[in-house]
Design an enzyme around this catalytic site. Structure first.
Site, mmCIF file in Angstrom:
data_model
loop_
_atom_site.group_PDB
_atom_site.id
_atom_site.type_symbol
_atom_site.label_atom_id
_atom_site.label_comp_id
_atom_site.label_asym_id
_atom_site.label_seq_id
_atom_site.Cartn_x
_atom_site.Cartn_y
_atom_site.Cartn_z
ATOM 1 N N LYS A 143 -6.614 -4.743 -2.964
ATOM 2 C CA LYS A 143 -7.324 -5.673 -1.635
ATOM 3 C C LYS A 143 -8.457 -4.747 -1.160
ATOM 4 O O LYS A 143 -8.255 -3.455 -1.021
ATOM 5 C CB LYS A 143 -6.125 -6.087 -0.834
ATOM 6 C CG LYS A 143 -5.346 -4.854 -0.024
ATOM 7 C CD LYS A 143 -4.342 -5.449 0.701
ATOM 8 C CE LYS A 143 -3.454 -4.354 1.321
ATOM 9 N NZ LYS A 143 -4.076 -3.486 2.507
ATOM 10 N N CYS A 199 -1.898 -2.487 7.784
ATOM 11 C CA CYS A 199 -1.809 -3.405 6.831
ATOM 12 C C CYS A 199 -0.712 -4.178 6.778
ATOM 13 O O CYS A 199 -0.814 -5.199 6.476
ATOM 14 C CB CYS A 199 -2.163 -2.438 5.599
ATOM 15 S SG CYS A 199 -3.911 -1.782 5.150
ATOM 16 N N ASP A 242 0.849 -1.172 0.176
ATOM 17 C CA ASP A 242 -0.183 0.106 -0.001
ATOM 18 C C ASP A 242 0.647 1.297 0.158
ATOM 19 O O ASP A 242 0.383 2.360 0.823
ATOM 20 C CB ASP A 242 -0.929 0.099 1.282
ATOM 21 C CG ASP A 242 -2.079 -1.101 1.093
ATOM 22 O OD1 ASP A 242 -2.012 -2.013 0.273
ATOM 23 O OD2 ASP A 242 -2.773 -1.226 2.271
HETATM 24 N N1 TIU Z 1 -2.421 0.378 4.258
HETATM 25 C C1 TIU Z 1 -3.022 0.525 5.529
HETATM 26 O O1 TIU Z 1 -2.308 0.675 6.524
HETATM 27 N N2 TIU Z 1 -4.130 1.243 5.453
HETATM 28 C C2 TIU Z 1 -4.616 2.172 6.640
HETATM 29 O O2 TIU Z 1 -5.857 2.469 6.542
HETATM 30 N N3 TIU Z 1 -3.659 2.213 7.558
HETATM 31 C C3 TIU Z 1 -3.864 3.214 8.392
HETATM 32 O O3 TIU Z 1 -2.969 3.276 9.259
HETATM 33 N N4 TIU Z 1 -4.833 3.969 8.653
#
Ligand code: TIU
Length: 225
Positions: free
Chosen positions: A134, A167, A29
């Site tokens: 995802k 994530c 991500d």
């Molecule tokens: N990729 C991921 O960690 N998504 C989130 O929403 N992370 C946060 O820390 N908000």
């Protein structure tokens, strides 16, 4: 490099046995909306500099990984434009003024195909590198990641990206339950919250490596030479 070689990478709680041919780099991500000033993450009041420090180390690791001819997989968190895969509770939780699917600074927030949903240019996928879209925090939930890894004979993952406690941790736990060994380089993962960065990594390596191993990219790079 000889991809059939085995190298011990210095890590905690003990050295990680690295099998290059069976190990994929899984970058979680690294999306514009989480990392760029003016994106969704910053709009929610988060300090994106805490995540941006991971860009350089990820670039160096990715370049070495590609040069060694090893497998790279990228993920993105996001949803269908019609929001059919967005749990209503995920949409409203947090009670923020803007949420997933609303117009944001870089297009509709966390919607596939929008600019903010895409991976930052510094780490952009190359042709042939799978990108896993995802809908959840974990990269295995409702995706074909497990099938892709199995089809390619992957048994180990070096997991990088953002955010450490959300994530990245969720994906490491999912991977652990599916039989993969995970190595997490601390300088290549980031959290908006320094405390969570520290404890997110401690939780992975505690109890003899309950979910995996923690190291830094400097310990991995020599094994790719
Ligand atoms: N990729 C991921 O960690 N998504 C989130 O929403 N992370 C946060 O820390 N908000």
């Amino acid at each position: 490099m000889d991809t059939s070689s085995v190298t011990a990478i210095s890590a905690e709680p003990y050295p990680f046995e690295f099998f290059p041919a069976k190990c994929a780099l899984l970058i979680i991500d690294m999306q514009r909306d989480f990392l760029e000033p003016g994106g969704f993450g910053e709009m929610l009041g988060n300090d994106v500099s805490q995540l941006r420090r991971t860009i350089g180390p990820n670039q160096a690791l990715l370049a070495a990984w590609r040069a060694a001819g090893l497998q790279v997989i990228h993920t993105r968190e996001g949803h269908r434009p019609d929001l059919a895969d967005l749990p209503p509770e995920k949409k409203v939780r947090g009670k923020s003024e803007k949420s997933i699917g609303d117009p944001g600074p870089m297009g509709r927030i966390l919607i596939r195909g929008e600019a903010g949903h895409d991976i930052i240019p510094e780490l952009y996928p190359e042709p042939g590198e799978p990108v896993i879209d995802k809908p959840g925090k974990g990269a295995f939930f409702a995706t074909d990641l497990h099938a892709i890894l199995q089809n390619r004979g992957i048994t180990q993952l070096v997991v990088t990206g953002v955010t450490t406690e959300v994530c990245v941790n969720t994906t490491v736990r999912e991977a652990n339950d599916r039989g993969y060994n995970c190595l997490v380089p601390s300088d290549c993962v980031g959290s908006y919250f320094p405390d969570f960065q520290e404890w997110g990594l401690k939780m992975i390596k505690a109890q003899g490596g309950i979910f995996g191993w923690v190291t830094d990219s400097a310990a991995i790079l020599p094994a790719l030479a």
